[in-house]
Design an enzyme around this catalytic site. Structure first.
Site, mmCIF file in Angstrom:
data_model
loop_
_atom_site.group_PDB
_atom_site.id
_atom_site.type_symbol
_atom_site.label_atom_id
_atom_site.label_comp_id
_atom_site.label_asym_id
_atom_site.label_seq_id
_atom_site.Cartn_x
_atom_site.Cartn_y
_atom_site.Cartn_z
ATOM 1 N N CYS A 86 0.868 -1.183 0.000
ATOM 2 C CA CYS A 86 0.000 0.000 0.000
ATOM 3 C C CYS A 86 0.905 1.233 0.000
ATOM 4 O O CYS A 86 2.085 1.137 -0.356
ATOM 5 C CB CYS A 86 -0.977 -0.019 1.182
ATOM 6 S SG CYS A 86 -0.188 -0.015 2.806
ATOM 7 N N ASN A 102 2.315 1.468 4.321
ATOM 8 C CA ASN A 102 2.613 0.192 5.001
ATOM 9 C C ASN A 102 2.340 0.275 6.508
ATOM 10 O O ASN A 102 3.052 -0.331 7.315
ATOM 11 C CB ASN A 102 4.073 -0.238 4.725
ATOM 12 C CG ASN A 102 4.390 -1.680 5.133
ATOM 13 O OD1 ASN A 102 5.519 -1.974 5.511
ATOM 14 N ND2 ASN A 102 3.431 -2.570 5.094
ATOM 15 N N CYS A 142 -1.376 0.685 7.358
ATOM 16 C CA CYS A 142 -2.816 0.372 7.489
ATOM 17 C C CYS A 142 -3.192 -0.860 6.661
ATOM 18 O O CYS A 142 -3.387 -1.952 7.191
ATOM 19 C CB CYS A 142 -3.673 1.562 7.075
ATOM 20 S SG CYS A 142 -3.493 3.015 8.131
ATOM 21 N N ARG A 143 -3.298 -0.698 5.349
ATOM 22 C CA ARG A 143 -3.879 -1.757 4.528
ATOM 23 C C ARG A 143 -2.958 -2.963 4.328
ATOM 24 O O ARG A 143 -3.386 -4.109 4.527
ATOM 25 C CB ARG A 143 -4.298 -1.177 3.159
ATOM 26 C CG ARG A 143 -5.436 -0.180 3.279
ATOM 27 C CD ARG A 143 -5.625 0.619 2.004
ATOM 28 N NE ARG A 143 -4.504 1.533 1.781
ATOM 29 C CZ ARG A 143 -4.328 2.286 0.717
ATOM 30 N NH1 ARG A 143 -5.220 2.214 -0.271
ATOM 31 N NH2 ARG A 143 -3.291 3.089 0.607
ATOM 32 N N SER A 144 -1.707 -2.722 3.934
ATOM 33 C CA SER A 144 -0.864 -3.896 3.633
ATOM 34 C C SER A 144 -0.457 -4.683 4.890
ATOM 35 O O SER A 144 -0.387 -5.923 4.812
ATOM 36 C CB SER A 144 0.347 -3.517 2.772
ATOM 37 O OG SER A 144 1.166 -2.557 3.382
ATOM 38 N N ASP A 162 -8.219 4.066 1.044
ATOM 39 C CA ASP A 162 -7.212 4.463 2.033
ATOM 40 C C ASP A 162 -7.932 4.958 3.284
ATOM 41 O O ASP A 162 -8.663 5.944 3.227
ATOM 42 C CB ASP A 162 -6.367 5.579 1.404
ATOM 43 C CG ASP A 162 -5.278 6.086 2.328
ATOM 44 O OD1 ASP A 162 -5.296 5.756 3.528
ATOM 45 O OD2 ASP A 162 -4.408 6.825 1.836
HETATM 46 P P1 4NP Z 1 -1.760 2.814 4.082
HETATM 47 O O1 4NP Z 1 -2.429 4.153 4.678
HETATM 48 O O2 4NP Z 1 -1.225 3.165 2.702
HETATM 49 O O3 4NP Z 1 -2.906 1.862 4.004
HETATM 50 O O4 4NP Z 1 -0.680 2.405 5.050
HETATM 51 C C1 4NP Z 1 -1.782 5.385 4.727
HETATM 52 C C2 4NP Z 1 -0.892 5.654 5.738
HETATM 53 C C3 4NP Z 1 -0.271 6.884 5.796
HETATM 54 C C4 4NP Z 1 -0.525 7.840 4.838
HETATM 55 C C5 4NP Z 1 -1.420 7.566 3.815
HETATM 56 C C6 4NP Z 1 -2.026 6.333 3.748
HETATM 57 N N1 4NP Z 1 0.096 9.114 4.914
HETATM 58 O O5 4NP Z 1 -0.198 9.973 4.066
HETATM 59 O O6 4NP Z 1 0.926 9.352 5.804
#
Ligand code: 4NP
Length: 156
Positions: A11, A14, A16-18, A126
């Site tokens: 993702c 790294n 939340c989703r992955s 997201d």
């Molecule tokens: P992820 O979520 O891609 O599912 O880990 C996010 C975590 C952090 C951010 C964006 C999405 N950020 O902009 O910091």
């Protein structure tokens, strides 16, 4: 004995989703006694959160369904693209990010929604800037996709 198969969830951050993809699939693999046949990991296309544990909100939502998210954020590398049998992007933007480090097309790149029927969204939304429902939706999509991901992985 068949070769060990490897899958990498990807993702943006790294956190939340992955990590959830990694945690949910590992849970299923362990329950089915397949731990010696599979390697599961996750990475981010960005380096924004390198070294951090999964987002607390994501960990709490996952824990309510019985999953532990134990990984720490790391950024996707070119070596990952050479090593993993299956690379699963959470959304189309992540897939573009993956393709930008993929100079040699050895790994198999998929969207998570390739393992779902058409009633689900194409992208895993997201959840980072949203409310609790977003974290539940991440879990819903990943739980629904994991049986197909595992059977695909074992058939490679
Ligand atoms: P992820 O979520 O891609 O599912 O880990 C996010 C975590 C952090 C951010 C964006 C999405 N950020 O902009 O910091």
């Amino acid at each position: 004995m068949s070769k060990v198969k490897s899958v990498l969830f990807v993702c943006l951050g790294n956190i939340c989703r992955s990590p959830t993809g990694e945690g949910v699939l590992l849970h299923s693999i362990k329950r089915q006694g397949l731990g010696s046949r599979c390697i599961v990991d996750s990475a981010g296309t960005s380096g924004y959160h390198v070294g951090q544990t999964a987002d607390r909100r994501m960990q709490d939502s996952a824990a309510r369904r019985g999953y532990s998210l134990l990984s720490r954020s790391r950024q996707l590398t070119h070596q990952d693209m050479l090593e993993f049998d299956l690379v699963i992007a959470m959304d189309r933007e992540n897939r573009l990010g993956i393709e930008s480090v993929n100079s040699q097309p050895l790994a198999r790149i998929h969207l998570l929604s390739d393992f779902l029927d058409d009633s689900w969204p194409i992208d895993v939304p997201d959840p980072y800037y949203g409310g609790d429902a977003g974290f539940e939706e991440v879990l819903d999509m990943i739980e629904a996709a994991c049986p197909n991901i595992l059977s695909t992985l074992l058939e490679l």
